[in-house]
Write an enzyme that holds these catalytic residues in place. Structure first.
Site, PDB file in Angstrom:
ATOM      1  N   LYS A   1       0.856  -1.190   0.000  1.00  0.00           N
ATOM      2  CA  LYS A   1       0.000   0.000   0.000  1.00  0.00           C
ATOM      3  C   LYS A   1       0.890   1.237   0.000  1.00  0.00           C
ATOM      4  O   LYS A   1       1.500   1.587   1.016  1.00  0.00           O
ATOM      5  CB  LYS A   1      -0.901   0.035   1.247  1.00  0.00           C
ATOM      6  CG  LYS A   1      -1.992   1.082   1.088  1.00  0.00           C
ATOM      7  CD  LYS A   1      -2.371   1.783   2.363  1.00  0.00           C
ATOM      8  CE  LYS A   1      -1.628   3.052   2.624  1.00  0.00           C
ATOM      9  NZ  LYS A   1      -1.795   4.146   1.673  1.00  0.00           N
TER      10      LYS A   1
ATOM     11  N   GLY B   1       6.826   5.791   8.172  1.00  0.00           N
ATOM     12  CA  GLY B   1       5.912   6.928   8.193  1.00  0.00           C
ATOM     13  C   GLY B   1       5.974   7.635   9.533  1.00  0.00           C
ATOM     14  O   GLY B   1       7.026   7.641  10.190  1.00  0.00           O
TER      15      GLY B   1
ATOM     16  N   GLY C   1       2.817   4.705  13.225  1.00  0.00           N
ATOM     17  CA  GLY C   1       3.667   3.548  13.520  1.00  0.00           C
ATOM     18  C   GLY C   1       3.341   2.936  14.870  1.00  0.00           C
ATOM     19  O   GLY C   1       3.254   1.713  15.011  1.00  0.00           O
TER      20      GLY C   1
ATOM     21  N   GLU D   1       9.874   2.232  10.839  1.00  0.00           N
ATOM     22  CA  GLU D   1      10.870   3.301  10.677  1.00  0.00           C
ATOM     23  C   GLU D   1      10.088   4.599  10.705  1.00  0.00           C
ATOM     24  O   GLU D   1       9.260   4.841   9.842  1.00  0.00           O
ATOM     25  CB  GLU D   1      11.609   3.089   9.347  1.00  0.00           C
ATOM     26  CG  GLU D   1      12.979   3.746   9.347  1.00  0.00           C
ATOM     27  CD  GLU D   1      12.888   5.239   9.162  1.00  0.00           C
ATOM     28  OE1 GLU D   1      13.027   5.970  10.175  1.00  0.00           O
ATOM     29  OE2 GLU D   1      12.668   5.677   8.030  1.00  0.00           O
TER      30      GLU D   1
ATOM     31  N   CYS E   1      13.305  11.625   6.588  1.00  0.00           N
ATOM     32  CA  CYS E   1      13.411  11.246   8.004  1.00  0.00           C
ATOM     33  C   CYS E   1      14.845  11.425   8.479  1.00  0.00           C
ATOM     34  O   CYS E   1      15.091  11.521   9.672  1.00  0.00           O
ATOM     35  CB  CYS E   1      12.903   9.837   8.241  1.00  0.00           C
ATOM     36  SG  CYS E   1      13.613   8.642   7.161  1.00  0.00           S
TER      37      CYS E   1
ATOM     38  N   GLU F   1       9.906  16.497  15.239  1.00  0.00           N
ATOM     39  CA  GLU F   1      10.151  16.403  13.798  1.00  0.00           C
ATOM     40  C   GLU F   1       9.276  17.419  13.069  1.00  0.00           C
ATOM     41  O   GLU F   1       8.048  17.402  13.201  1.00  0.00           O
ATOM     42  CB  GLU F   1       9.835  14.983  13.308  1.00  0.00           C
ATOM     43  CG  GLU F   1      10.305  14.730  11.898  1.00  0.00           C
ATOM     44  CD  GLU F   1      10.108  13.293  11.437  1.00  0.00           C
ATOM     45  OE1 GLU F   1       8.997  12.757  11.617  1.00  0.00           O
ATOM     46  OE2 GLU F   1      11.050  12.710  10.879  1.00  0.00           O
TER      47      GLU F   1
HETATM   48  N1  LIG Z   1       9.772   8.518   8.682  1.00  0.00           N
HETATM   49  C1  LIG Z   1       9.486   9.013   7.508  1.00  0.00           C
HETATM   50  O1  LIG Z   1      10.195   8.822   6.521  1.00  0.00           O
HETATM   51  C2  LIG Z   1       8.228   9.773   7.341  1.00  0.00           C
HETATM   52  C3  LIG Z   1       7.730  10.549   8.359  1.00  0.00           C
HETATM   53  N2  LIG Z   1       6.584  11.243   8.168  1.00  0.00           N
HETATM   54  C4  LIG Z   1       6.098  12.117   9.261  1.00  0.00           C
HETATM   55  O2  LIG Z   1       4.718  11.986   9.392  1.00  0.00           O
HETATM   56  C5  LIG Z   1       4.052  13.222   9.213  1.00  0.00           C
HETATM   57  C6  LIG Z   1       2.697  12.985   8.578  1.00  0.00           C
HETATM   58  O3  LIG Z   1       2.847  12.364   7.312  1.00  0.00           O
HETATM   59  P1  LIG Z   1       1.790  11.278   6.830  1.00  0.00           P
HETATM   60  O4  LIG Z   1       1.949  11.037   5.389  1.00  0.00           O
HETATM   61  O5  LIG Z   1       0.425  11.680   7.315  1.00  0.00           O
HETATM   62  O6  LIG Z   1       2.289   9.973   7.627  1.00  0.00           O
HETATM   63  P2  LIG Z   1       1.525   8.624   7.862  1.00  0.00           P
HETATM   64  O7  LIG Z   1       2.247   7.861   8.907  1.00  0.00           O
HETATM   65  O8  LIG Z   1       0.079   8.873   8.071  1.00  0.00           O
HETATM   66  O9  LIG Z   1       1.648   7.867   6.455  1.00  0.00           O
HETATM   67  C7  LIG Z   1       2.588   6.883   6.121  1.00  0.00           C
HETATM   68  C8  LIG Z   1       1.899   5.699   5.438  1.00  0.00           C
HETATM   69  O10 LIG Z   1       1.034   5.061   6.374  1.00  0.00           O
HETATM   70  C9  LIG Z   1      -0.296   5.010   5.847  1.00  0.00           C
HETATM   71  N3  LIG Z   1      -1.244   5.047   6.956  1.00  0.00           N
HETATM   72  C10 LIG Z   1      -1.848   6.146   7.501  1.00  0.00           C
HETATM   73  N4  LIG Z   1      -2.681   5.764   8.491  1.00  0.00           N
HETATM   74  C11 LIG Z   1      -2.614   4.415   8.575  1.00  0.00           C
HETATM   75  C12 LIG Z   1      -3.263   3.452   9.394  1.00  0.00           C
HETATM   76  N5  LIG Z   1      -4.134   3.793  10.341  1.00  0.00           N
HETATM   77  N6  LIG Z   1      -2.981   2.139   9.216  1.00  0.00           N
HETATM   78  C13 LIG Z   1      -2.084   1.766   8.281  1.00  0.00           C
HETATM   79  N7  LIG Z   1      -1.459   2.639   7.450  1.00  0.00           N
HETATM   80  C14 LIG Z   1      -1.705   3.952   7.607  1.00  0.00           C
HETATM   81  C15 LIG Z   1      -0.364   6.192   4.907  1.00  0.00           C
HETATM   82  O11 LIG Z   1      -1.411   6.072   3.986  1.00  0.00           O
HETATM   83  P3  LIG Z   1      -2.113   7.356   3.283  1.00  0.00           P
HETATM   84  O12 LIG Z   1      -1.164   8.491   3.392  1.00  0.00           O
HETATM   85  O13 LIG Z   1      -2.330   6.908   1.912  1.00  0.00           O
HETATM   86  O14 LIG Z   1      -3.376   7.600   4.010  1.00  0.00           O
HETATM   87  C16 LIG Z   1       1.007   6.115   4.268  1.00  0.00           C
HETATM   88  O15 LIG Z   1       1.036   5.097   3.282  1.00  0.00           O
HETATM   89  C17 LIG Z   1       5.035  14.042   8.394  1.00  0.00           C
HETATM   90  O16 LIG Z   1       4.829  15.401   8.545  1.00  0.00           O
HETATM   91  C18 LIG Z   1       6.339  13.580   8.975  1.00  0.00           C
HETATM   92  O17 LIG Z   1       6.611  14.241  10.175  1.00  0.00           O
HETATM   93  C19 LIG Z   1       5.883  11.130   6.990  1.00  0.00           C
HETATM   94  C20 LIG Z   1       6.332  10.390   5.959  1.00  0.00           C
HETATM   95  C21 LIG Z   1       7.576   9.672   6.042  1.00  0.00           C
HETATM   96  O1  LIG Z   2      18.884  10.102   2.553  1.00  0.00           O
HETATM   97  C1  LIG Z   2      18.809   9.108   3.181  1.00  0.00           C
HETATM   98  O2  LIG Z   2      19.656   8.786   4.015  1.00  0.00           O
HETATM   99  C2  LIG Z   2      17.594   8.221   3.015  1.00  0.00           C
HETATM  100  C3  LIG Z   2      16.437   9.078   3.247  1.00  0.00           C
HETATM  101  C4  LIG Z   2      15.158   8.426   3.516  1.00  0.00           C
HETATM  102  O3  LIG Z   2      14.854   7.368   3.121  1.00  0.00           O
HETATM  103  C5  LIG Z   2      14.240   9.200   4.312  1.00  0.00           C
HETATM  104  O4  LIG Z   2      14.663  10.209   4.825  1.00  0.00           O
HETATM  105  O5  LIG Z   2      13.076   8.797   4.445  1.00  0.00           O
END
Ligand SMILES: NC(=O)C1=CN([C@@H]2O[C@H](COP(=O)(O)OP(=O)(O)OC[C@H]3O[C@@H](n4cnc5c(N)ncnc54)[C@H](OP(=O)(O)O)[C@@H]3O)[C@@H](O)[C@H]2O)C=CC1
Ligand SMILES: O=C(O)CCC(=O)C(=O)O
Length: 498
Positions: free
Chosen positions: A178, A231, A236, A253, A287, A388
């Site tokens: 997904k 995410g 998480g 992660e 991240c 963050e």
């Molecule tokens: N560690 C990282 O690399 C990331 C961190 N973030 C952080 O998160 C904040 C919000 O971003 P956001 O995109 O809303 O992050 P989310 O954690 O909501 O999204 C990450 C993934 O999880 C999915 N998801 C959302 N809710 C659920 C659930 N209840 N059960 C299972 N899967 C789910 C999302 O689907 P969908 O979006 O399609 O609804 C997406 O595919 C950012 O501002 C940032 O701080 C965000 C992205 C990456």
């Molecule tokens: O630049 C990197 O080290 C990987 C970055 C990455 O995957 C992330 O920040 O989500």
């Protein structure tokens, strides 16, 4: 342009090797221009059920295919990605906004991961050990787990998916993927590539739809035995609780609050380059992004001065233009979150040296842009130095010593990436030992992980598992210990013979 590149106006799920349309859709918006790139399905839980039913059947056969042959599919995937690298990169920039040179870098990471994991098809090493008894053989082997679920974010729509799906597939699992609803195009393209590379039907299934519907259905599905998620921390943690209840394996992660440490002996020009690239690259939406600079007080003024000069040269706009260095923020919610942190930082007493505002003049108003931002005189306990932000915002925290720098670096709930600029070899080795993060850089910024090493972090960043590297195989395999007794009689172990 996107329509010509994509050849479709509407994406479809990839289930059992077929493209299955879903009536309900939502537009995918280019964050640089506000234009619709394509429509993406909003599937419901029944699509997850369909995907799992197909994957269960396919996985049984796939697990019996010798691993070197499974790897052949990945080699073909890598070659097809290589052939399509430029097209994929442009589509990635359109759905995510990152500048084209970074998009190319991300697609290349996926290509590298394909060849690296294909190599694992000829390794997948276990162990042989001596047995305690005569005429007995003892070994451990990796076994696939079954149907696994991967849930990926919008900030690295292809690289993170390859870190998870390639090890899962080469190890003999079937995958339900997904992708984030904001950035589904890379998933659509990668599914096409897998299909063309000859992956048997049902081994990879892509279900588009929201996290709260499709993601939640995956997490709750009894037949999905692993969830690998990248995410936000909140999502998480919720996934982990549910998986804990079901005793389902889960790999998480969830971000970072990464710092660059600049010591008094650092090459300051190099440090400025490292900070700029890791704080403002991908508009800070990584991240691993640097959002704190822990600077020795003796070089603080000089570092600030150089940073301001270089920040002034950053070009901001649509990342498809090769001259642009900083692209847009993914969406309005992301932009609002950043704006809110600027107010928080000001109210906390940090000094705003540059940026701190949305950019909306001319065409920029059609997208979501935020000026690269520098706070100084922040303290380690401020919210802008603890939470963050996921945007192009960096805060300078002055310190008096190496020991204090390490303490400040480690004084956050996350533990993903850290970096130190110094020319003192003793400090380098102490820092790599004492920095409590999963990734440590010396004389480089906090980003730029390579796929052959484990990716992940300590404390609130994850739950002890790693993406990427050979370690990713641990997420998607069970260890099986096998004892073969060829003595022809029943020998009993664990009998005290003294
Ligand atoms: N560690 C990282 O690399 C990331 C961190 N973030 C952080 O998160 C904040 C919000 O971003 P956001 O995109 O809303 O992050 P989310 O954690 O909501 O999204 C990450 C993934 O999880 C999915 N998801 C959302 N809710 C659920 C659930 N209840 N059960 C299972 N899967 C789910 C999302 O689907 P969908 O979006 O399609 O609804 C997406 O595919 C950012 O501002 C940032 O701080 C965000 C992205 C990456
Ligand atoms: O630049 C990197 O080290 C990987 C970055 C990455 O995957 C992330 O920040 O989500």
């Amino acid at each position: 342009m996107s329509e010509a590149l994509l050849n479709t106006k509407k994406l479809a799920n990839f289930l059992h090797g077929k493209w299955v349309e879903v009536e309900k859709t939502t537009p995918v918006i280019n964050p640089a221009t506000g234009e619709t790139v394509v429509d993406v399905p909003l599937s419901d839980a029944s699509s997850v059920d369909e995907a799992v039913a197909s994957a269960k059947v396919a996985q049984k056969e796939w697990a019996l295919v010798p691993a070197p042959q499974r790897a052949e599919v990945l080699y073909r995937v890598g070659n097809l990605m290589k052939e399509r690298k430029e097209r994929l990169s442009q589509l990635l920039t359109m759905e995510n906004g990152k500048v084209i040179e970074e998009a190319r870098g991300e697609v290349q990471e996926g290509i590298d991961m394909a060849f690296y994991m294909a190599g694992e098809g000829r390794r997948l090493f276990g162990q042989t050990t001596p047995a305690e008894l005569k005429d007995k053989f003892a070994m451990s082997v990796r076994a696939p787990i079954g149907v696994v679920g991967i849930i990926t974010p919008w900030n690295f729509p292809i690289a993170i998916a390859t870190w998870k799906s390639f090890p899962a597939i080469v190890a003999g699992n079937a995958v339900i993927w997904k992708p984030a609803t904001e950035t589904p195009i890379m998933a659509f393209e990668l599914a096409k590539i897998f299909d063309e590379a000859g992956l048997p039907k049902g081994v990879l299934n892509v279900v588009f739809g929201s996290g709260s519907t499709v993601g939640d259905a995956m997490v709750h599905h009894d037949d999905i035995r692993v969830i690998s998620f990248t995410g936000s921390n909140e999502t998480g943690r919720n996934i982990a609780s549910e998986c804990g209840r079901q005793l389902k394996k889960v790999s998480l992660e969830m971000g970072g609050k990464n710092a660059v440490i600049v010591m008094d002996d650092a090459d300051l020009d190099l440090a400025v380059e490292g900070i700029l690239w890791s704080a403002f690259g991908t508009s800070g939406q990584r991240c691993t992004a640097c959002s704190r600079v822990i600077v020795h007080e003796d070089v603080k003024a000089s570092l600030e001065e150089r940073l301001l000069v270089e920040m002034d040269k950053l070009t901001i706009g649509n990342g498809l233009d090769e001259s642009i260095k900083v692209g847009p923020i993914i969406n309005k919610a992301g932009l609002d979150k950043i704006k809110n942190y600027i107010e928080i930082g000001k109210n906390e007493g940090a000094k705003l040296l540059a940026g701190g505002y949305e950019l909306a003049e001319d065409d920029l108003g059609n997208g979501h842009y935020f000026a690269p931002t520098l706070f100084t005189d922040a303290t380690a306990d401020m919210r802008i130095a603890q939470e963050e932000i996921f945007g192009p915002v960096v805060s300078l925290i002055p310190v008096k010593s190496f020991e204090e720098a390490i303490e400040v670096n480690n004084g956050v709930t996350y533990g993903l990436s850290s970096s130190i600029f110094t020319q003192d070899v003793n400090r380098v080795f102490k820092a790599q030992r004492d920095l409590d993060t999963g990734i440590v850089y010396v004389n480089a910024g906090t980003t730029g992980a390579e796929i052959h090493l484990p990716f992940g972090g300590t404390k609130g960043t994850g739950n002890g598992h790693r993406d990427s590297g050979v370690q990713a195989l641990d997420v998607f395999t069970e260890w099986k210990s096998v004892y073969v007794d060829f003595s022809g009689k029943l020998q009993r172990a664990q009998i005290d013979v003294e």
